[in-house]
Design a protein around this motif. Sequence first.
Motif, PDB file in Angstrom:
ATOM      1  N   LYS A 154       5.174   4.741 -13.647  1.00 48.67           N
ATOM      2  CA  LYS A 154       5.346   5.867 -14.570  1.00 48.67           C
ATOM      3  C   LYS A 154       6.720   5.825 -15.238  1.00 48.67           C
ATOM      4  O   LYS A 154       6.852   6.166 -16.416  1.00 48.67           O
ATOM      5  CB  LYS A 154       5.179   7.187 -13.817  1.00 48.67           C
ATOM      6  N   THR A 155       7.725   5.407 -14.470  1.00 50.87           N
ATOM      7  CA  THR A 155       9.072   5.302 -15.033  1.00 50.87           C
ATOM      8  C   THR A 155       9.101   4.265 -16.144  1.00 50.87           C
ATOM      9  O   THR A 155       9.705   4.478 -17.204  1.00 50.87           O
ATOM     10  CB  THR A 155      10.083   4.938 -13.937  1.00 50.87           C
ATOM     11  N   VAL A 156       8.424   3.148 -15.931  1.00 56.20           N
ATOM     12  CA  VAL A 156       8.341   2.103 -16.965  1.00 56.20           C
ATOM     13  C   VAL A 156       7.715   2.674 -18.235  1.00 56.20           C
ATOM     14  O   VAL A 156       8.190   2.426 -19.352  1.00 56.20           O
ATOM     15  CB  VAL A 156       7.525   0.885 -16.468  1.00 56.20           C
ATOM     16  N   LEU A 157       6.669   3.469 -18.086  1.00 56.44           N
ATOM     17  CA  LEU A 157       5.983   4.016 -19.262  1.00 56.44           C
ATOM     18  C   LEU A 157       6.829   5.032 -20.012  1.00 56.44           C
ATOM     19  O   LEU A 157       6.632   5.250 -21.205  1.00 56.44           O
ATOM     20  CB  LEU A 157       4.641   4.629 -18.857  1.00 56.44           C
ATOM     21  N   GLN A 158       7.771   5.665 -19.319  1.00 56.45           N
ATOM     22  CA  GLN A 158       8.716   6.529 -20.027  1.00 56.45           C
ATOM     23  C   GLN A 158       9.636   5.698 -20.907  1.00 56.45           C
ATOM     24  O   GLN A 158      10.024   6.120 -21.993  1.00 56.45           O
ATOM     25  CB  GLN A 158       9.573   7.319 -19.039  1.00 56.45           C
ATOM     26  N   ILE A 159       9.980   4.505 -20.411  1.00 59.59           N
ATOM     27  CA  ILE A 159      10.882   3.625 -21.158  1.00 59.59           C
ATOM     28  C   ILE A 159      10.157   2.986 -22.331  1.00 59.59           C
ATOM     29  O   ILE A 159      10.656   2.944 -23.450  1.00 59.59           O
ATOM     30  CB  ILE A 159      11.455   2.532 -20.225  1.00 59.59           C
ATOM     31  N   ASP A 160       8.957   2.487 -22.059  1.00 59.36           N
ATOM     32  CA  ASP A 160       8.165   1.819 -23.093  1.00 59.36           C
ATOM     33  C   ASP A 160       6.690   2.014 -22.785  1.00 59.36           C
ATOM     34  O   ASP A 160       6.143   1.383 -21.881  1.00 59.36           O
ATOM     35  CB  ASP A 160       8.510   0.323 -23.138  1.00 59.36           C
ATOM     36  N   GLY A 161       6.068   2.901 -23.533  1.00 63.95           N
ATOM     37  CA  GLY A 161       4.671   3.251 -23.276  1.00 63.95           C
ATOM     38  C   GLY A 161       3.678   2.164 -23.621  1.00 63.95           C
ATOM     39  O   GLY A 161       2.489   2.322 -23.356  1.00 63.95           O
ATOM     40  N   SER A 162       4.142   1.058 -24.199  1.00 62.83           N
ATOM     41  CA  SER A 162       3.218  -0.009 -24.593  1.00 62.83           C
ATOM     42  C   SER A 162       3.090  -1.113 -23.549  1.00 62.83           C
ATOM     43  O   SER A 162       2.392  -2.093 -23.773  1.00 62.83           O
ATOM     44  CB  SER A 162       3.677  -0.629 -25.923  1.00 62.83           C
TER      45      SER A 162
ATOM     46  N   GLU B 248       0.812  -1.219   0.000  1.00 65.46           N
ATOM     47  CA  GLU B 248       0.000   0.000   0.000  1.00 65.46           C
ATOM     48  C   GLU B 248       0.847   1.271   0.000  1.00 65.46           C
ATOM     49  O   GLU B 248       0.414   2.327   0.469  1.00 65.46           O
ATOM     50  CB  GLU B 248      -0.993   0.006   1.168  1.00 65.46           C
ATOM     51  N   LYS B 249       2.052   1.170  -0.544  1.00 63.04           N
ATOM     52  CA  LYS B 249       2.899   2.348  -0.736  1.00 63.04           C
ATOM     53  C   LYS B 249       2.639   2.854  -2.159  1.00 63.04           C
ATOM     54  O   LYS B 249       3.467   2.739  -3.062  1.00 63.04           O
ATOM     55  CB  LYS B 249       4.366   1.991  -0.521  1.00 63.04           C
ATOM     56  N   TYR B 250       1.447   3.436  -2.321  1.00 66.33           N
ATOM     57  CA  TYR B 250       0.952   3.744  -3.651  1.00 66.33           C
ATOM     58  C   TYR B 250       1.759   4.818  -4.378  1.00 66.33           C
ATOM     59  O   TYR B 250       1.916   4.767  -5.601  1.00 66.33           O
ATOM     60  CB  TYR B 250      -0.517   4.156  -3.574  1.00 66.33           C
ATOM     61  N   SER B 251       2.276   5.788  -3.644  1.00 65.84           N
ATOM     62  CA  SER B 251       3.061   6.850  -4.280  1.00 65.84           C
ATOM     63  C   SER B 251       4.314   6.277  -4.937  1.00 65.84           C
ATOM     64  O   SER B 251       4.666   6.629  -6.070  1.00 65.84           O
ATOM     65  CB  SER B 251       3.460   7.916  -3.260  1.00 65.84           C
ATOM     66  N   LEU B 252       4.996   5.388  -4.207  1.00 66.48           N
ATOM     67  CA  LEU B 252       6.223   4.793  -4.742  1.00 66.48           C
ATOM     68  C   LEU B 252       5.913   3.848  -5.898  1.00 66.48           C
ATOM     69  O   LEU B 252       6.664   3.777  -6.877  1.00 66.48           O
ATOM     70  CB  LEU B 252       6.971   4.055  -3.625  1.00 66.48           C
ATOM     71  N   ALA B 253       4.802   3.129  -5.794  1.00 67.66           N
ATOM     72  CA  ALA B 253       4.388   2.249  -6.898  1.00 67.66           C
ATOM     73  C   ALA B 253       4.088   3.078  -8.140  1.00 67.66           C
ATOM     74  O   ALA B 253       4.482   2.720  -9.264  1.00 67.66           O
ATOM     75  CB  ALA B 253       3.166   1.435  -6.485  1.00 67.66           C
ATOM     76  N   TYR B 254       3.389   4.201  -7.949  1.00 66.70           N
ATOM     77  CA  TYR B 254       3.044   5.087  -9.061  1.00 66.70           C
ATOM     78  C   TYR B 254       4.307   5.554  -9.787  1.00 66.70           C
ATOM     79  O   TYR B 254       4.371   5.531 -11.024  1.00 66.70           O
ATOM     80  CB  TYR B 254       2.257   6.285  -8.536  1.00 66.70           C
TER      81      TYR B 254
ATOM     82  N   LEU C  89       1.467  -2.849 -20.980  1.00 63.95           N
ATOM     83  CA  LEU C  89       0.086  -2.798 -20.497  1.00 63.95           C
ATOM     84  C   LEU C  89       0.005  -2.873 -18.979  1.00 63.95           C
ATOM     85  O   LEU C  89      -0.807  -2.173 -18.363  1.00 63.95           O
ATOM     86  CB  LEU C  89      -0.728  -3.930 -21.124  1.00 63.95           C
ATOM     87  N   SER C  90       0.833  -3.709 -18.351  1.00 61.79           N
ATOM     88  CA  SER C  90       0.771  -3.848 -16.891  1.00 61.79           C
ATOM     89  C   SER C  90       1.112  -2.528 -16.200  1.00 61.79           C
ATOM     90  O   SER C  90       0.575  -2.219 -15.134  1.00 61.79           O
ATOM     91  CB  SER C  90       1.712  -4.959 -16.407  1.00 61.79           C
ATOM     92  N   ALA C  91       1.996  -1.727 -16.822  1.00 57.37           N
ATOM     93  CA  ALA C  91       2.338  -0.419 -16.255  1.00 57.37           C
ATOM     94  C   ALA C  91       1.197   0.567 -16.445  1.00 57.37           C
ATOM     95  O   ALA C  91       0.895   1.369 -15.555  1.00 57.37           O
ATOM     96  CB  ALA C  91       3.620   0.113 -16.883  1.00 57.37           C
ATOM     97  N   VAL C  92       0.556   0.520 -17.614  1.00 59.14           N
ATOM     98  CA  VAL C  92      -0.609   1.388 -17.867  1.00 59.14           C
ATOM     99  C   VAL C  92      -1.698   1.099 -16.838  1.00 59.14           C
ATOM    100  O   VAL C  92      -2.267   2.009 -16.218  1.00 59.14           O
ATOM    101  CB  VAL C  92      -1.150   1.173 -19.294  1.00 59.14           C
ATOM    102  N   GLU C  93      -1.988  -0.193 -16.656  1.00 57.98           N
ATOM    103  CA  GLU C  93      -3.022  -0.588 -15.690  1.00 57.98           C
ATOM    104  C   GLU C  93      -2.602  -0.204 -14.275  1.00 57.98           C
ATOM    105  O   GLU C  93      -3.431   0.212 -13.460  1.00 57.98           O
ATOM    106  CB  GLU C  93      -3.273  -2.084 -15.795  1.00 57.98           C
ATOM    107  N   GLY C  94      -1.308  -0.363 -13.966  1.00 66.53           N
ATOM    108  CA  GLY C  94      -0.805   0.001 -12.640  1.00 66.53           C
ATOM    109  C   GLY C  94      -0.966   1.480 -12.350  1.00 66.53           C
ATOM    110  O   GLY C  94      -1.388   1.869 -11.254  1.00 66.53           O
TER     111      GLY C  94
END
Length: 309
Positions: free
Chosen positions: A109-117, A99-105, A119-124
């Motif tokens: 978000k860092t993953v999506l900078q690397i590869d925006g496709s 439940e450390k949601y800020s750190l998970a976010y 899906l697990s990061a988008v859903e996260g």
Amino acid sequence: MAPKLPNSVEELRSAGNLSFRNGQFCEAATYYSLALRLMLERGASDPKEESVLYSNRAACHLKDGNCRDCIKDCTAALSLMPFSIKPLLRRASAYEALEKYSLAYVDYKTVLQIDGSVLSAVEGVNRMTKALMDSLGPEWRLKLPSVPLVPASAQKRWNPLSSENHKETAKSKSKQITTAKGRVPSSGDVERARVLKEEGNELVKKGNHKKAIEKYSESLSFSNLESATYSNRALCYLVLKQYKEAVKDCTEALKLDGKNVKAFYRRAQAYKALKDYKSSFADINSLLKIEPRNGPAQKLQQEVNQSLN
């Protein structure tokens, strides 16, 4: 008689992978630990191999519900190979479970900078956004740790053009931005545009407005349906004293969202700088109809009034 243990890092890693696939996570973690110890004993220097072993062991910890050790191993993996997707995703999952949601976010978000496709990061990101809004309220973004800016060398760039056109110059890219207006962006394009806009936002925070303009322009080449991207780019133009460009962007923003307060305010600022006080005053009035108690707008109204009189 007990079976003989593998005696090389590669063999130990392979044995760990096999155990993991068979659902024997504790055994797999043991193999990865032995491989790491062997590397240490032999003084082997292979950051990529070591990072993979930490990341694989982190996956075992995550499967066993040992989130804290998962986070430790992912952090170790990332210290060796920054911006690796798998340890970022695994650490994000562990933070989310704790439940450390800020750190998970931040990790998603860092993953999506690397590869925006991914899906697990988008859903996260979507899950964390909802959780953070529920727990921190509408100002939740202001309470987040900063998202690290991923260098271009670590990013998987998206190319909407054909492979033949990929080699074309900036002239082709400019044409792409123009033609984006004539098509409906796909869901993938929209996500890519969002990630690029966020990269632009991070650059603005660092005061790098020229680079931010490049990011916002690239974002708009994928999808030109986001009012905030235009108004954000307008802010950069204002800072750089490119007032006519700021007016154009604010106008585009308002076509998409007629209640974009920032667009009204920034266009009013640009008109004031261009000494078009009547247009500036009209924009301030429109803004104050939406937000009657907007302090900066009230102050700007007084300044423009003085110029008109």
